[in-house]
Design a protein around this motif. Structure first.
Motif, PDB file in Angstrom:
ATOM      1  N   ASP A 156       0.814  -1.215   0.000  1.00 49.25           N
ATOM      2  CA  ASP A 156       0.000   0.000   0.000  1.00 49.25           C
ATOM      3  C   ASP A 156       0.848   1.265   0.000  1.00 49.25           C
ATOM      4  N   ASP A 157       1.998   1.223   0.678  1.00 43.98           N
ATOM      5  CA  ASP A 157       2.868   2.394   0.778  1.00 43.98           C
ATOM      6  C   ASP A 157       4.250   2.008   0.244  1.00 43.98           C
ATOM      7  N   PHE A 158       4.489   2.311  -1.019  1.00 51.96           N
ATOM      8  CA  PHE A 158       5.731   1.915  -1.684  1.00 51.96           C
ATOM      9  C   PHE A 158       6.952   2.474  -0.967  1.00 51.96           C
ATOM     10  N   ASP A 159       6.964   3.772  -0.696  1.00 49.62           N
ATOM     11  CA  ASP A 159       8.148   4.399  -0.109  1.00 49.62           C
ATOM     12  C   ASP A 159       8.480   3.816   1.262  1.00 49.62           C
ATOM     13  N   ALA A 160       7.473   3.549   2.083  1.00 47.78           N
ATOM     14  CA  ALA A 160       7.716   2.964   3.400  1.00 47.78           C
ATOM     15  C   ALA A 160       8.299   1.553   3.254  1.00 47.78           C
ATOM     16  N   ALA A 161       7.716   0.740   2.370  1.00 49.48           N
ATOM     17  CA  ALA A 161       8.209  -0.625   2.170  1.00 49.48           C
ATOM     18  C   ALA A 161       9.623  -0.612   1.594  1.00 49.48           C
ATOM     19  N   TYR A 162       9.855   0.241   0.609  1.00 48.17           N
ATOM     20  CA  TYR A 162      11.178   0.339  -0.003  1.00 48.17           C
ATOM     21  C   TYR A 162      12.217   0.760   1.036  1.00 48.17           C
ATOM     22  N   GLY A 163      11.894   1.742   1.850  1.00 47.03           N
ATOM     23  CA  GLY A 163      12.814   2.202   2.889  1.00 47.03           C
ATOM     24  C   GLY A 163      13.091   1.124   3.918  1.00 47.03           C
ATOM     25  N   ARG A 164      12.059   0.421   4.361  1.00 41.50           N
ATOM     26  CA  ARG A 164      12.228  -0.641   5.352  1.00 41.50           C
ATOM     27  C   ARG A 164      13.075  -1.777   4.785  1.00 41.50           C
ATOM     28  N   MET A 165      12.798  -2.163   3.532  1.00 41.69           N
ATOM     29  CA  MET A 165      13.533  -3.267   2.913  1.00 41.69           C
ATOM     30  C   MET A 165      14.992  -2.885   2.657  1.00 41.69           C
TER      31      MET A 165
END
Length: 144
Positions: A85-94
């Motif tokens: 749902d939130d690309f930037d949050a997932a990308y940052g976490r990964m």
């Protein structure tokens, strides 16, 4: 009718479980003793994204042919797609967790996308909703 499981050949059950649960945040749905078709011990290991219906059966390579297929199940192409749902949050976490991204994030008509590799070397698309654009993210096309 639904697609229940997709099998991924991995080098080691425990390393794969740690990656999918600890790094990607999947749930460990099952980890049970089982046997191969010829009676040797193995494990039945299933992980699934939280709230997802389709899971991954983590199958430890058995024999030379299967070991050669680890990370090459899709012949070097993207073969799995993780929608968030939130690309930037997932990308940052990964990224912070050490996931290897082989392309920079970009916008496509179907959403934000960046290609990453899993613990076995398989390529995945991380997909976010269309229109999500971070000023810090790249937008150019990248080779898959």
């Amino acid at each position: 009718m639904n697609l229940d499981l997709v099998s991924i050949i991995v080098d080691d059950y425990d390393d794969a479980v740690a990656f999918f649960t600890g790094v990607l945040g999947f749930d460990l749905v099952e980890d049970s003793p089982s046997t191969t078709n010829d009676g040797r011990p193995k494990r039945w290991v299933v992980v699934r994204p939280p709230g997802g219906r389709t899971g991954l059966l983590l199958a430890q390579a058995d024999g030379d042919e299967q070991r050669a297929a680890v990370g090459r199940q899709f012949a070097g192409r993207v073969g799995l797609f993780l929608r968030v749902d939130d690309f930037d949050a997932a990308y940052g976490r990964m990224t912070a967790a050490g996931v290897e991204f082989v392309t920079a994030p970009r916008s496509e008509p179907y959403g934000r996308v960046a290609v990453f590799v899993d613990i076995a070397g398989n390529r995945w698309d991380l997909l976010g909703p269309p229109g999500q654009l971070s000023p810090a993210a790249g937008t150019g096309p990248a080779e898959r």
